[in-house]
Motif scaffolding. Structure first.
Motif, mmCIF file in Angstrom:
data_model
loop_
_atom_site.group_PDB
_atom_site.id
_atom_site.type_symbol
_atom_site.label_atom_id
_atom_site.label_comp_id
_atom_site.label_asym_id
_atom_site.label_seq_id
_atom_site.Cartn_x
_atom_site.Cartn_y
_atom_site.Cartn_z
ATOM 1 N N SER A 247 -0.155 -10.251 -7.438
ATOM 2 C CA SER A 247 0.948 -9.362 -7.093
ATOM 3 C C SER A 247 0.421 -8.262 -6.181
ATOM 4 C CB SER A 247 1.568 -8.777 -8.368
ATOM 5 O OG SER A 247 2.053 -9.821 -9.194
ATOM 6 N N PHE A 248 1.199 -7.837 -5.221
ATOM 7 C CA PHE A 248 0.675 -7.031 -4.116
ATOM 8 C C PHE A 248 1.795 -6.215 -3.483
ATOM 9 C CE2 PHE A 248 1.735 -11.366 -3.089
ATOM 10 C CZ PHE A 248 2.716 -11.200 -2.128
ATOM 11 N N ALA A 249 1.418 -5.331 -2.602
ATOM 12 C CA ALA A 249 2.386 -4.579 -1.798
ATOM 13 C C ALA A 249 1.838 -4.470 -0.378
ATOM 14 C CB ALA A 249 2.626 -3.191 -2.398
ATOM 15 N N LEU A 250 2.702 -4.129 0.550
ATOM 16 C CA LEU A 250 2.323 -3.951 1.955
ATOM 17 C C LEU A 250 2.712 -2.557 2.395
ATOM 18 C CD1 LEU A 250 1.383 -5.091 4.724
ATOM 19 C CD2 LEU A 250 3.762 -5.809 5.101
ATOM 20 N N ARG A 251 1.722 -1.800 2.833
ATOM 21 C CA ARG A 251 2.001 -0.464 3.364
ATOM 22 C C ARG A 251 2.662 -0.580 4.734
ATOM 23 N NH1 ARG A 251 -0.314 3.974 0.805
ATOM 24 N NH2 ARG A 251 -1.940 3.516 -0.739
ATOM 25 N N GLU A 252 3.598 0.304 5.005
ATOM 26 C CA GLU A 252 4.331 0.282 6.269
ATOM 27 C C GLU A 252 3.378 0.402 7.463
ATOM 28 O OE1 GLU A 252 7.383 -0.365 8.570
ATOM 29 O OE2 GLU A 252 7.806 -0.034 6.447
ATOM 30 N N ARG A 253 2.390 1.276 7.376
ATOM 31 C CA ARG A 253 1.496 1.479 8.511
ATOM 32 C C ARG A 253 0.660 0.236 8.804
ATOM 33 N NH1 ARG A 253 -1.359 4.680 4.498
ATOM 34 N NH2 ARG A 253 -3.395 3.736 4.017
ATOM 35 N N GLU A 254 0.377 -0.565 7.784
ATOM 36 C CA GLU A 254 -0.426 -1.760 7.990
ATOM 37 C C GLU A 254 0.407 -2.923 8.508
ATOM 38 O OE1 GLU A 254 -2.093 -1.938 4.106
ATOM 39 O OE2 GLU A 254 -3.978 -1.034 4.763
ATOM 40 N N ARG B 175 0.374 -8.629 3.043
ATOM 41 C CA ARG B 175 -0.018 -7.733 1.961
ATOM 42 C C ARG B 175 -1.053 -6.745 2.475
ATOM 43 N NH1 ARG B 175 -3.585 -10.114 -2.472
ATOM 44 N NH2 ARG B 175 -3.970 -7.896 -2.610
ATOM 45 N N SER B 176 -1.161 -5.623 1.819
ATOM 46 C CA SER B 176 -2.282 -4.723 2.061
ATOM 47 C C SER B 176 -3.465 -5.215 1.237
ATOM 48 C CB SER B 176 -1.924 -3.284 1.666
ATOM 49 O OG SER B 176 -0.919 -2.777 2.537
ATOM 50 N N PRO B 177 -4.683 -5.215 1.814
ATOM 51 C CA PRO B 177 -5.831 -5.728 1.074
ATOM 52 C C PRO B 177 -6.198 -4.913 -0.163
ATOM 53 C CG PRO B 177 -6.266 -5.701 3.438
ATOM 54 C CD PRO B 177 -5.006 -4.927 3.216
ATOM 55 N N GLU B 178 -5.753 -3.669 -0.234
ATOM 56 C CA GLU B 178 -6.096 -2.844 -1.388
ATOM 57 C C GLU B 178 -5.278 -3.255 -2.617
ATOM 58 O OE1 GLU B 178 -4.514 1.291 -1.268
ATOM 59 O OE2 GLU B 178 -3.667 0.664 0.664
ATOM 60 N N ARG B 179 -5.769 -2.888 -3.780
ATOM 61 C CA ARG B 179 -5.058 -3.214 -5.026
ATOM 62 C C ARG B 179 -3.906 -2.232 -5.217
ATOM 63 N NH1 ARG B 179 -9.424 -3.813 -9.746
ATOM 64 N NH2 ARG B 179 -7.510 -4.354 -10.877
ATOM 65 N N LEU B 180 -2.695 -2.765 -5.242
ATOM 66 C CA LEU B 180 -1.506 -1.933 -5.396
ATOM 67 C C LEU B 180 -0.589 -2.444 -6.505
ATOM 68 C CD1 LEU B 180 -0.670 -1.282 -1.614
ATOM 69 C CD2 LEU B 180 -1.535 0.392 -3.270
ATOM 70 N N GLY B 181 -1.161 -3.224 -7.440
ATOM 71 C CA GLY B 181 -0.393 -3.681 -8.588
ATOM 72 C C GLY B 181 -0.227 -2.585 -9.619
ATOM 73 N N LEU B 182 0.718 -2.766 -10.529
ATOM 74 C CA LEU B 182 1.040 -1.743 -11.528
ATOM 75 C C LEU B 182 -0.151 -1.359 -12.413
ATOM 76 C CD1 LEU B 182 2.996 0.109 -13.001
ATOM 77 C CD2 LEU B 182 3.817 -1.875 -14.285
ATOM 78 N N PRO B 183 -0.917 -2.305 -12.991
ATOM 79 C CA PRO B 183 -2.020 -1.880 -13.865
ATOM 80 C C PRO B 183 -3.036 -0.995 -13.148
ATOM 81 C CG PRO B 183 -1.551 -4.203 -14.196
ATOM 82 C CD PRO B 183 -0.773 -3.781 -12.995
ATOM 83 N N HIS B 184 -3.350 -1.337 -11.898
ATOM 84 C CA HIS B 184 -4.340 -0.548 -11.156
ATOM 85 C C HIS B 184 -3.805 0.855 -10.865
ATOM 86 C CE1 HIS B 184 -7.833 0.079 -8.615
ATOM 87 N NE2 HIS B 184 -7.042 0.480 -7.634
ATOM 88 N N LEU B 185 -2.567 0.947 -10.433
ATOM 89 C CA LEU B 185 -1.985 2.257 -10.127
ATOM 90 C C LEU B 185 -1.794 3.080 -11.389
ATOM 91 C CD1 LEU B 185 0.720 1.207 -7.512
ATOM 92 C CD2 LEU B 185 -1.531 2.206 -7.055
ATOM 93 N N ALA B 186 -1.374 2.447 -12.484
ATOM 94 C CA ALA B 186 -1.123 3.175 -13.731
ATOM 95 C C ALA B 186 -2.405 3.737 -14.326
ATOM 96 C CB ALA B 186 -0.422 2.271 -14.737
ATOM 97 N N SER B 187 -3.563 3.147 -13.983
ATOM 98 C CA SER B 187 -4.826 3.664 -14.501
ATOM 99 C C SER B 187 -5.244 4.959 -13.817
ATOM 100 C CB SER B 187 -5.931 2.611 -14.335
ATOM 101 O OG SER B 187 -6.238 2.409 -12.966
ATOM 102 N N ASP B 188 -4.652 5.271 -12.671
ATOM 103 C CA ASP B 188 -4.926 6.525 -11.976
ATOM 104 C C ASP B 188 -3.722 6.802 -11.085
ATOM 105 O OD1 ASP B 188 -5.762 8.712 -10.585
ATOM 106 O OD2 ASP B 188 -7.593 7.802 -9.772
ATOM 107 N N LEU B 189 -2.768 7.558 -11.613
ATOM 108 C CA LEU B 189 -1.498 7.768 -10.915
ATOM 109 C C LEU B 189 -1.632 8.612 -9.659
ATOM 110 C CD1 LEU B 189 0.724 8.120 -14.060
ATOM 111 C CD2 LEU B 189 0.913 6.338 -12.320
ATOM 112 N N ARG B 190 -2.806 9.180 -9.414
ATOM 113 C CA ARG B 190 -3.011 9.884 -8.150
ATOM 114 C C ARG B 190 -3.006 8.919 -6.973
ATOM 115 N NH1 ARG B 190 -8.421 12.911 -9.890
ATOM 116 N NH2 ARG B 190 -8.704 10.790 -10.701
ATOM 117 N N ARG B 191 -3.232 7.621 -7.251
ATOM 118 C CA ARG B 191 -3.219 6.617 -6.184
ATOM 119 C C ARG B 191 -1.820 6.061 -5.931
ATOM 120 N NH1 ARG B 191 -8.392 3.899 -8.820
ATOM 121 N NH2 ARG B 191 -6.823 3.134 -10.280
#
Length: 253
Positions: free
Chosen positions: A53-60, A110-126
């Protein structure tokens, strides 16, 4: 993972109280994942597989077409040079790379960085604002791994416990001739190098949907201006490809 998701819900709830007298906060990617997850649960759809599961940033999303066009152009120069030198096998392999790149749709991506919920929820500053996100999506794990080598582009059947060594052993000897490392792009997206020579040999597991790229030898094609560009840019562009074929994309309006 359940604890991370509960923590994310708690964080959103804490924001809701003080925000009542404030302008509404911008929607975030965590909120989008949670909303989509609730919809899937209500329709009894399968849970997200967060490795796919992934997301794509607009700038990318903006520069993907130009990046691909440059790669195809540099590969054409290299393949033509090899053909003129009488090295038809490697010329054909790079022509195969060109064709594979040209046939891949630029979007969805997709953006190559991890943007799934578990990764983001572990540090909401991201946690990015949805204003910065073009799309999010999820794929079913495929039954293949993909190789980009001097034998061309191939998909091999994935088997449980498969490693980089096993995948390379299934290729012709010329696939990695003259190189001492390959680049691995796992389903999560971030590329990293794996040593395959006697002096730097490493091993790594291969998840389904992984891509292996044998970079052009630095003592040969990789030492040219065009080869250096291909070695730097090919893995980065392939890291924007989806980690499967059976995917659901949620566009952001």
């Amino acid at each position: 993972m359940r604890n991370l998701i509960l923590a994310a819900f708690g964080w959103l709830a804490m924001l809701a109280g003080p925000a009542q007298a404030q302008p509404a906060a911008s929607p975030t990617l965590v909120e989008a994942w949670l909303a989509w997850q609730e919809e899937r649960q209500a329709s009894q759809a399968a849970p997200f597989d967060w490795a796919y599961s992934f997301a794509l940033r607009e700038r990318e999303a903006q520069g993907l077409e130009q990046r691909r066009s440059r790669l195809v152009a540099e590969l054409e120069v290299l393949s033509n040079t090899l053909a003129l030198a009488g090295d038809s096998d490697r010329a054909d392999a790079l022509t195969d790379w060109q064709g594979a790149l040209s046939s891949l749709p630029v979007l969805p991506a997709r953006s190559p960085e991890r943007l799934g919920l578990p990764h983001l929820a572990s540090d909401l500053r991201r946690n990015p604002a949805m204003a910065d996100i073009a799309s999010l999506g999820t794929c079913a794990p495929p039954a293949w791994i993909e190789t980009w080598t001097l034998e061309g582009v191939d998909r091999l059947a994935w088997t449980p416990g498969m490693s980089v060594d096993q995948a390379l052993e299934g290729l012709p000897a010329g696939a990695t001739q003259g190189i001492d490392r390959v680049t691995l792009i796992p389903p999560l997206g971030k590329p990293h190098d794996i040593g395959i020579a006697a002096w730097n040999h490493d091993t790594a597991p291969l998840a389904p949907g992984s891509r292996l790229i044998a970079l052009l030898p630095e003592s040969g094609l990789g030492g040219t201006v065009e080869g250096d560009i291909v070695n730097r840019e090919l893995a980065a562009w392939l890291a924007t490809r989806l980690p499967g074929d059976d995917c659901t994309i949620r566009d952001v309006e």
